[in-house]
Structures are given as structure tokens and as C-alpha cells.
Design an enzyme around this catalytic site. Structure first.
Site, PDB file in Angstrom:
ATOM      1  N   ASP A   1      67.413  -2.179  53.643  1.00 42.01           N
ATOM      2  CA  ASP A   1      68.815  -3.067  53.222  1.00 42.01           C
ATOM      3  C   ASP A   1      69.470  -1.842  52.643  1.00 42.01           C
ATOM      4  OD1 ASP A   1      68.653  -5.362  54.381  1.00 42.01           O
ATOM      5  OD2 ASP A   1      68.709  -6.298  52.353  1.00 42.01           O
TER       6      ASP A   1
ATOM      7  N   LYS B   1      73.419  -4.719  55.196  1.00 44.62           N
ATOM      8  CA  LYS B   1      74.406  -5.696  55.248  1.00 44.62           C
ATOM      9  C   LYS B   1      75.157  -5.646  54.166  1.00 44.62           C
ATOM     10  CE  LYS B   1      73.793  -9.804  56.855  1.00 44.62           C
ATOM     11  NZ  LYS B   1      74.591  -9.760  58.134  1.00 44.62           N
TER      12      LYS B   1
ATOM     13  N   MET C   1      77.794 -10.904  43.753  1.00 42.00           N
ATOM     14  CA  MET C   1      79.014 -10.514  44.946  1.00 42.00           C
ATOM     15  C   MET C   1      80.204 -11.379  44.202  1.00 42.00           C
ATOM     16  SD  MET C   1      76.323 -11.345  48.175  1.00 42.00           S
ATOM     17  CE  MET C   1      75.257 -12.425  47.310  1.00 42.00           C
TER      18      MET C   1
HETATM   19  N1  SAH Z   1      68.202  -9.644  46.436  1.00 38.66           N
HETATM   20  C1  SAH Z   1      69.126  -8.929  45.654  1.00 38.66           C
HETATM   21  C2  SAH Z   1      70.516  -9.455  45.599  1.00 38.66           C
HETATM   22  C3  SAH Z   1      71.156  -8.985  46.966  1.00 38.66           C
HETATM   23  S1  SAH Z   1      72.904  -9.671  46.928  1.00 38.66           S
HETATM   24  C4  SAH Z   1      68.728  -9.031  44.195  1.00 38.66           C
HETATM   25  O1  SAH Z   1      67.745  -9.888  43.839  1.00 38.66           O
HETATM   26  O2  SAH Z   1      69.112  -8.213  43.309  1.00 38.66           O
HETATM   27  C5  SAH Z   1      73.777  -8.277  46.763  1.00 38.66           C
HETATM   28  C6  SAH Z   1      74.392  -8.303  45.563  1.00 38.66           C
HETATM   29  O3  SAH Z   1      73.284  -8.149  44.355  1.00 38.66           O
HETATM   30  C7  SAH Z   1      75.612  -7.219  44.998  1.00 38.66           C
HETATM   31  O4  SAH Z   1      76.685  -7.762  45.625  1.00 38.66           O
HETATM   32  C8  SAH Z   1      75.399  -7.196  43.556  1.00 38.66           C
HETATM   33  O5  SAH Z   1      76.091  -8.442  43.061  1.00 38.66           O
HETATM   34  C9  SAH Z   1      73.797  -7.532  43.205  1.00 38.66           C
HETATM   35  N2  SAH Z   1      73.387  -6.269  43.004  1.00 38.66           N
HETATM   36  C10 SAH Z   1      72.178  -5.642  43.892  1.00 38.66           C
HETATM   37  N3  SAH Z   1      71.899  -4.622  43.015  1.00 38.66           N
HETATM   38  C11 SAH Z   1      72.635  -4.286  42.337  1.00 38.66           C
HETATM   39  C12 SAH Z   1      72.855  -3.071  41.226  1.00 38.66           C
HETATM   40  N4  SAH Z   1      72.047  -2.237  41.316  1.00 38.66           N
HETATM   41  N5  SAH Z   1      73.771  -3.208  40.423  1.00 38.66           N
HETATM   42  C13 SAH Z   1      74.674  -4.333  40.237  1.00 38.66           C
HETATM   43  N6  SAH Z   1      74.547  -5.339  41.041  1.00 38.66           N
HETATM   44  C14 SAH Z   1      73.650  -5.475  41.849  1.00 38.66           C
END
Ligand code: SAH
Length: 285
Positions: A56, A78, A193
Site C-alpha cells: 500500500d 490507495k 483521514m
Molecule cells: N491501517 C492504517 C490506517 C489506514 S487509513 C493504520 O492502522 O494505521 C490511512 C490513514 O491512516 C491516513 O490518512 C492517516 O490518517 C493515518 N495514518 C497512517 N499512517 C500514518 C502516519 N505514519 N502518520 C500519521 N497518520 C497516519
């Protein structure tokens, strides 16, 4: 170059007893928020055995270096507002690779079952009769807060945490969410998000009675070398985030746990900064 005997015995201790990746299986693996030190042993064990990796946008490509050379590596990112592979195509590709007898690693940022469509992908695998395993990862809403020096809970502040997404599959603020209920019942709100609709979300929370002076923070690129943290109040966080040009991926936190950061910014401290306040909320006094 062969590994030294010490390295060999160390890997043996680390990986012995962890599951063997069988051909024809798909493993949905969480890669954590970014820092490779936050990978699990299960994740590294998967990377070491995979024949194909479909990863991803939020997975740090440096993590792919744990994999064997010459395997299939495909990007299936995505990201909101950017070109992205269609979810259906991703599902079909995973199934196709598995049916070819590959050990297929579906590598996702954070935790695959937290706003990561891991559930959807796994259900498609079930339908296609493809066996699968899921490896949880540290989700950005937990790891990101920690790297910002913000405890998700503190006994004197909150007894609950709510995770929510700031937009739904249409890209709009999720209509299924009861914002009044969240404003009243969620002590600390951790939002994924949420940058796009931050003005609308914070307004809804304040309209429902949430204190405008409550602590709020945006953490972007959490746990990576590009991590940035902005602290503010519920009333001002949307404007401040907009003016700072902070870009997703970002986590937004609403709650007074944010105020503890002044005393708990361990990462800033490790990088040579000073811890300024030992008791920012006056809890001990
Ligand atoms: N499965 C992922 C989330 C995916 S949705 C998890 O558990 O973290 C994608 C969102 O996750 C991004 O838009 C943001 O809000 C958050 N996100 C993922 N990685 C991040 C990071 N390193 N720093 C800040 N926000 C993050």
C-alpha cells in the site's frame, strides 16, 4: 556474504516456531505507522518468506528490503485524491497470485483491520477459497500518538478512546456517525483521514457542546523521519493545520491528553530537545 554464527543463532531464536508461509496462501500483514522498529516479528517472518508482495501507499518501501531479492513486488496504493488501484483489481490480483501457488504478502500500513480494508480483502479471499492469515500491526492512532508524546489514555483525563474516520467511501464526512453522540460520549477522539473535513468536524463537535479550549493535535508522518506535530485547541486546530500546510497522512487527536505532550515529548528529548513541563495539567498539585 554469509551470516556470522552469532547472527544465525540469533535469527533462529527470533524466528523458530513462527509459522511457515505455505504456497497458495495470502498473509495480510500490518507494517505499523512507519518506523521499521515497530514491525512485528510475524511481519518480518512473512517478509522473509514471501514470493510476492502487494503493498500500500502508506508502507515505507525501505521495509521491503527484508524480503528476498527477485520476488514479485507490486504497488497497490490507495490514497485519497491520488491515482489509486481499484479495490476490486487488488482483490483479484491477490487471488490470482495465490492460485498460481505464490506465498502472497498483502502489506498494509498500520494495522490491516483498522480503516485499512483488510476485512474487505479477507472476505474476498474467503469467497475465492484462498487460505489466509492476518498479522496485526501498530495502528497510526496508537503508535502515532505515542511518537508525539501523547498518551492515548491518562487515568486523570479519560477512561475511553474513540477511533473514527473523517471521511467515508464517498469522500464526505461520514453521515453514519452520530457527531452529537461522539461529542458527548467520547472523551478522547483519535481521527484518521480527517484533514480534509477538519473544519466541519471540529465545528460539529463544538456545536454539540465540546469545549473549544480542549487540547487538539495533528500528527503527520508519525514515526517517520518526516514526523511533524502541531498542537492547538479544538477551536483553532483546523485553521492552524491549514496554515501550517501539513499534509496527510495525519492523525488528529481531540482531548486534553494532548496537553501532556509538553512534558512527554520523549522523541524531541531523544533528539536533543528539552522537556519543559513535568506536570502540564497540574494533576499532581
Ligand atoms: N491501517 C492504517 C490506517 C489506514 S487509513 C493504520 O492502522 O494505521 C490511512 C490513514 O491512516 C491516513 O490518512 C492517516 O490518517 C493515518 N495514518 C497512517 N499512517 C500514518 C502516519 N505514519 N502518520 C500519521 N497518520 C497516519
Amino acid at each position: 556474504m554469509s551470516n556470522s554464527p552469532v547472527q544465525d543463532s540469533y535469527s533462529q531464536i527470533l524466528f523458530d516456531g513462527l509459522p511457515e508461509f505455505e504456497p497458495g496462501w495470502v498473509w495480510l500483514v500490518g507494517g505499523g505507522p512507519g518506523d521499521r522498529g515497530l514491525l512485528t516479528l510475524h511481519a518480518v517472518n512473512a517478509l522473509r518468506q514471501a514470493d510476492a508482495i502487494v503493498y500500500d501507499a502508506l508502507v515505507d518501501k525501505a521495509l521491503l528490503s527484508f524480503a528476498r531479492p527477485d520476488i514479485i513486488v507490486e504497488y497497490a496504493g490507495k490514497r485519497g485524491g491520488r491515482p489509486s488501484s481499484k479495490q476490486k483489481d487488488i482483490n483479484l490480483r491477490l487471488i490470482e497470485l495465490a492460485k498460481e501457488g505464490k506465498r502472497v504478502l498483502r502489506f498494509k500500513g498500520g494495522d490491516p483491520f483498522i480503516f485499512g480494508r483488510g476485512g474487505e480483502e479477507a472476505l474476498q479471499l474467503v469467497e475465492a477459497g484462498v487460505p489466509f492469515r492476518v498479522v496485526p500491526g501498530i495502528t497510526a492512532g496508537i503508535g502515532g500518538l505515542c511518537y508525539a508524546g501523547i498518551p492515548a489514555t491518562h487515568r486523570d483525563i479519560n477512561q475511553s478512546v474513540t477511533f473514527l474516520t473523517g471521511h467515508d467511501h464517498t469522500g464526505e464526512m461520514p453521515t453514519a456517525l452520530d457527531w452529537d453522540g461522539i461529542a458527548k460520549g467520547s472523551q478522547v477522539i483519535v481521527m484518521y483521514m480527517a484533514m480534509k473535513h477538519l473544519h466541519g468536524i471540529t465545528k460539529k463537535l463544538m456545536d454539540a457542546g465540546r469545549d473549544p479550549e480542549e487540547g487538539a493535535a495533528v500528527i503527520c508522518n508519525a514515526s517517520t523521519p518526516r514526523q511533524e506535530v502541531l498542537t492547538s485547541t479544538l477551536a483553532h486546530i483546523a485553521d492552524d493545520a491549514h496554515n501550517s500546510n501539513m499534509e496527510p497522512p495525519a492523525i488528529v487527536v481531540i482531548g486534553n491528553v494532548v496537553k501532556l505532550r509538553d512534558g512527554l515529548d520523549w522523541l524531541g528529548f531523544a533528539n536533543g530537545g528539552k522537556i519543559l513541563v513535568s506536570d502540564p495539567l497540574g494533576i499532581k498539585s
